[in-house]
Design a protein around this motif. Structure first.
Motif, PDB file in Angstrom:
ATOM      1  N   CYS A 106      85.633  32.412  56.762  1.00 23.10           N
ATOM      2  CA  CYS A 106      84.022  33.201  57.387  1.00 23.10           C
ATOM      3  C   CYS A 106      83.722  33.298  55.597  1.00 23.10           C
ATOM      4  O   CYS A 106      82.624  33.269  55.321  1.00 23.10           O
ATOM      5  CB  CYS A 106      84.455  34.501  57.382  1.00 23.10           C
ATOM      6  SG  CYS A 106      84.792  35.015  59.133  1.00 23.10           S
ATOM      7  N   THR A 107      84.273  32.674  54.275  1.00 21.93           N
ATOM      8  CA  THR A 107      84.361  32.616  53.802  1.00 21.93           C
ATOM      9  C   THR A 107      84.674  31.807  52.400  1.00 21.93           C
ATOM     10  O   THR A 107      85.630  31.511  51.585  1.00 21.93           O
ATOM     11  CB  THR A 107      84.757  33.456  52.630  1.00 21.93           C
ATOM     12  OG1 THR A 107      86.206  34.008  52.663  1.00 21.93           O
ATOM     13  CG2 THR A 107      83.595  35.403  52.808  1.00 21.93           C
ATOM     14  N   GLU A 167      75.203  32.793  57.402  1.00 22.04           N
ATOM     15  CA  GLU A 167      75.478  34.008  57.191  1.00 22.04           C
ATOM     16  C   GLU A 167      76.999  34.706  58.172  1.00 22.04           C
ATOM     17  O   GLU A 167      77.408  34.808  59.454  1.00 22.04           O
ATOM     18  CB  GLU A 167      74.529  35.213  57.330  1.00 22.04           C
ATOM     19  CG  GLU A 167      74.671  36.217  56.595  1.00 22.04           C
ATOM     20  CD  GLU A 167      75.618  37.143  57.478  1.00 22.04           C
ATOM     21  OE1 GLU A 167      76.594  37.829  56.283  1.00 22.04           O
ATOM     22  OE2 GLU A 167      75.293  37.452  58.869  1.00 22.04           O
ATOM     23  N   LEU A 185      89.014  36.116  56.201  1.00 23.56           N
ATOM     24  CA  LEU A 185      87.801  36.878  55.216  1.00 23.56           C
ATOM     25  C   LEU A 185      88.399  37.078  53.930  1.00 23.56           C
ATOM     26  O   LEU A 185      89.624  37.181  53.346  1.00 23.56           O
ATOM     27  CB  LEU A 185      87.539  38.388  55.484  1.00 23.56           C
ATOM     28  CG  LEU A 185      87.602  38.367  57.430  1.00 23.56           C
ATOM     29  CD1 LEU A 185      87.480  40.438  57.208  1.00 23.56           C
ATOM     30  CD2 LEU A 185      86.470  38.046  57.676  1.00 23.56           C
ATOM     31  N   ASP A 186      87.558  36.460  53.015  1.00 22.75           N
ATOM     32  CA  ASP A 186      87.941  35.933  51.297  1.00 22.75           C
ATOM     33  C   ASP A 186      86.881  36.760  50.789  1.00 22.75           C
ATOM     34  O   ASP A 186      86.037  35.895  50.110  1.00 22.75           O
ATOM     35  CB  ASP A 186      88.852  35.078  51.303  1.00 22.75           C
ATOM     36  CG  ASP A 186      88.703  34.645  49.724  1.00 22.75           C
ATOM     37  OD1 ASP A 186      89.186  36.107  48.983  1.00 22.75           O
ATOM     38  OD2 ASP A 186      89.485  33.699  49.376  1.00 22.75           O
ATOM     39  N   PRO A 187      85.971  37.216  50.330  1.00 23.62           N
ATOM     40  CA  PRO A 187      84.821  38.019  50.096  1.00 23.62           C
ATOM     41  C   PRO A 187      85.048  37.798  48.644  1.00 23.62           C
ATOM     42  O   PRO A 187      86.153  38.397  47.941  1.00 23.62           O
ATOM     43  CB  PRO A 187      84.820  39.525  50.192  1.00 23.62           C
ATOM     44  CG  PRO A 187      86.016  39.774  50.877  1.00 23.62           C
ATOM     45  CD  PRO A 187      86.500  38.470  51.021  1.00 23.62           C
ATOM     46  N   HIS A 208      76.809  36.894  46.892  1.00 23.79           N
ATOM     47  CA  HIS A 208      78.197  37.978  47.197  1.00 23.79           C
ATOM     48  C   HIS A 208      77.546  38.287  47.803  1.00 23.79           C
ATOM     49  O   HIS A 208      76.412  39.496  48.195  1.00 23.79           O
ATOM     50  CB  HIS A 208      78.635  38.712  44.915  1.00 23.79           C
ATOM     51  CG  HIS A 208      78.226  37.770  44.048  1.00 23.79           C
ATOM     52  ND1 HIS A 208      79.199  38.076  44.013  1.00 23.79           N
ATOM     53  CD2 HIS A 208      77.969  36.512  43.255  1.00 23.79           C
ATOM     54  CE1 HIS A 208      79.154  37.519  42.791  1.00 23.79           C
ATOM     55  NE2 HIS A 208      78.306  36.316  42.829  1.00 23.79           N
ATOM     56  N   HIS A 209      78.585  38.954  48.709  1.00 25.71           N
ATOM     57  CA  HIS A 209      78.434  39.330  49.922  1.00 25.71           C
ATOM     58  C   HIS A 209      79.527  40.761  50.549  1.00 25.71           C
ATOM     59  O   HIS A 209      80.047  40.497  50.292  1.00 25.71           O
ATOM     60  CB  HIS A 209      78.163  39.129  51.629  1.00 25.71           C
ATOM     61  CG  HIS A 209      76.578  38.022  51.421  1.00 25.71           C
ATOM     62  ND1 HIS A 209      76.243  38.209  52.302  1.00 25.71           N
ATOM     63  CD2 HIS A 209      76.339  37.323  51.109  1.00 25.71           C
ATOM     64  CE1 HIS A 209      74.768  37.198  52.535  1.00 25.71           C
ATOM     65  NE2 HIS A 209      74.880  36.941  51.168  1.00 25.71           N
ATOM     66  N   PRO A 210      79.353  41.817  49.680  1.00 28.69           N
ATOM     67  CA  PRO A 210      80.709  42.488  50.514  1.00 28.69           C
ATOM     68  C   PRO A 210      81.306  42.915  51.921  1.00 28.69           C
ATOM     69  O   PRO A 210      80.518  42.648  52.990  1.00 28.69           O
ATOM     70  CB  PRO A 210      79.594  44.320  49.986  1.00 28.69           C
ATOM     71  CG  PRO A 210      78.193  44.627  50.367  1.00 28.69           C
ATOM     72  CD  PRO A 210      78.275  42.571  49.769  1.00 28.69           C
ATOM     73  N   LEU A 211      81.920  42.952  51.869  1.00 25.15           N
ATOM     74  CA  LEU A 211      83.028  43.304  53.254  1.00 25.15           C
ATOM     75  C   LEU A 211      82.585  44.832  53.557  1.00 25.15           C
ATOM     76  O   LEU A 211      82.359  45.573  52.705  1.00 25.15           O
ATOM     77  CB  LEU A 211      84.430  43.457  52.532  1.00 25.15           C
ATOM     78  CG  LEU A 211      85.133  43.418  54.645  1.00 25.15           C
ATOM     79  CD1 LEU A 211      84.793  41.753  54.791  1.00 25.15           C
ATOM     80  CD2 LEU A 211      86.594  43.389  53.329  1.00 25.15           C
ATOM     81  N   TRP A 215      81.245  43.768  59.555  1.00 25.97           N
ATOM     82  CA  TRP A 215      81.551  42.335  59.605  1.00 25.97           C
ATOM     83  C   TRP A 215      83.657  42.092  60.064  1.00 25.97           C
ATOM     84  O   TRP A 215      83.627  41.307  61.133  1.00 25.97           O
ATOM     85  CB  TRP A 215      81.933  41.813  57.891  1.00 25.97           C
ATOM     86  CG  TRP A 215      82.040  40.758  57.504  1.00 25.97           C
ATOM     87  CD1 TRP A 215      82.972  39.368  58.778  1.00 25.97           C
ATOM     88  CD2 TRP A 215      81.993  39.944  56.191  1.00 25.97           C
ATOM     89  NE1 TRP A 215      83.056  38.232  58.067  1.00 25.97           N
ATOM     90  CE2 TRP A 215      82.305  38.634  56.399  1.00 25.97           C
ATOM     91  CE3 TRP A 215      81.770  40.452  55.168  1.00 25.97           C
ATOM     92  CZ2 TRP A 215      82.114  37.272  55.188  1.00 25.97           C
ATOM     93  CZ3 TRP A 215      81.502  39.740  54.112  1.00 25.97           C
ATOM     94  CH2 TRP A 215      81.651  37.974  54.204  1.00 25.97           C
ATOM     95  N   HIS A 237      89.869  47.862  50.109  1.00 22.43           N
ATOM     96  CA  HIS A 237      89.412  46.777  51.438  1.00 22.43           C
ATOM     97  C   HIS A 237      90.687  47.543  52.598  1.00 22.43           C
ATOM     98  O   HIS A 237      90.411  47.836  53.493  1.00 22.43           O
ATOM     99  CB  HIS A 237      89.050  45.983  51.314  1.00 22.43           C
ATOM    100  CG  HIS A 237      88.048  45.708  51.086  1.00 22.43           C
ATOM    101  ND1 HIS A 237      86.613  47.076  51.137  1.00 22.43           N
ATOM    102  CD2 HIS A 237      87.132  45.020  49.776  1.00 22.43           C
ATOM    103  CE1 HIS A 237      85.155  46.015  50.380  1.00 22.43           C
ATOM    104  NE2 HIS A 237      85.924  45.235  49.530  1.00 22.43           N
TER     105      HIS A 237
END
Length: 261
Positions: A106-107, A167, A185-187, A208-211, A215, A237
């Protein structure tokens, strides 16, 4: 989206001109002639990030930065060699990937983990990388297909990855239940990992999109086997969002696993 322009290399040849015009048209960004000016000067003059179309690669500079982002396999090259020697890989162990599995990143970022996933799942598997930033998505998609390497195994692993500009949460919402074996997921890390220069160049130009709980909820719905999170070892997290933390005493980042019932 931040303002972005494209120019040629310092001493452009015809190939550089053509590449600059191509990316200008494809990404709908303004082409600016180089005119022997430095990248920093052009960025400040136009108050924009700058893509430099060179003969061998694209470089992407954040305004005011002297360190560009550009595609290369990064850690994937030596990690892949270790796997070929039969050594273990914490990322693969955390994901539980097997040949033939489907993997959704996803990232995507520069794509190092997806390259390792692609090698592991093989030709019978599937790897899809989602990247929210349109410029990063373009550069990584091109890089995965065009990067010059004498290693055929690395080349094949890169070429099998499907890159999608989207996105992550919106993309997940469009996917059926249990449609990927593993969702990853690797934000962007909340804290800097100083020795990772390549990560820092990506941090400067990337989005930059915070977890969020939404999500993770959507990732859990889409995953068939598990959701895997990569985050800084100080991140809350893992505990806040219900992941089983895989502690790595000598590493600055940990993996977390959320198994499907």
């Amino acid at each position: 989206m931040r303002k972005v322009i494209v120019t040629t290399a310092g001493r452009p040849d015809e190939e550089s001109f053509q590449l600059a015009k191509q990316i200008s048209e494809e990404l709908h960004v303004r082409y600016v002639p180089r005119k022997k000016r430095s990248v920093a000067k052009i960025g400040n003059l136009y108050q924009a990030n700058v893509i430099v179309a060179g003969k061998n690669r694209f470089e992407y500079y954040a305004k005011g930065s002297s360190t560009p982002f550009f595609f290369h396999p990064d850690t994937a090259a030596f990690r892949l060699k270790r796997l070929e020697r039969g050594e273990t890989e914490p990322f693969i162990e955390s994901c539980g990937l097997q040949p033939g599995d489907s993997f959704l990143d996803c990232t995507l970022g520069i794509g190092s983990d997806s390259i390792i996933a692609s090698f592991t799942v093989g030709e019978s598997g599937k790897v899809v990388g989602v990247e929210v930033d349109p410029i990063i998505s373009f550069l990584v998609r091109r890089g995965l297909k065009e990067y010059k390497t004498a290693d055929p195994v690395l080349k094949q692993a890169m070429e099998r990855i499907q890159v999608i500009h989207a996105e992550a949460v919106e993309f997940l919402k469009k996917q059926p239940d249990s449609s990927f074996d593993v969702v990853y997921l690797d934000p962007m890390f909340e804290e800097t990992i100083e020795e990772s220069n390549n990560f820092e160049s990506l941090r400067e130009v990337g989005s930059h999109h915070p977890l969020t709980e939404e999500w993770v909820k959507e990732a859990y719905r889409v995953a068939k086997k598990r959701v895997v999170l990569k985050a800084h070892f100080r991140s809350t997290h893992f505990e806040d969002l219900g992941f089983e933390r895989k502690v790595r005493l000598t590493s600055k980042f940990h993996y977390g696993v959320l198994e499907k019932n």
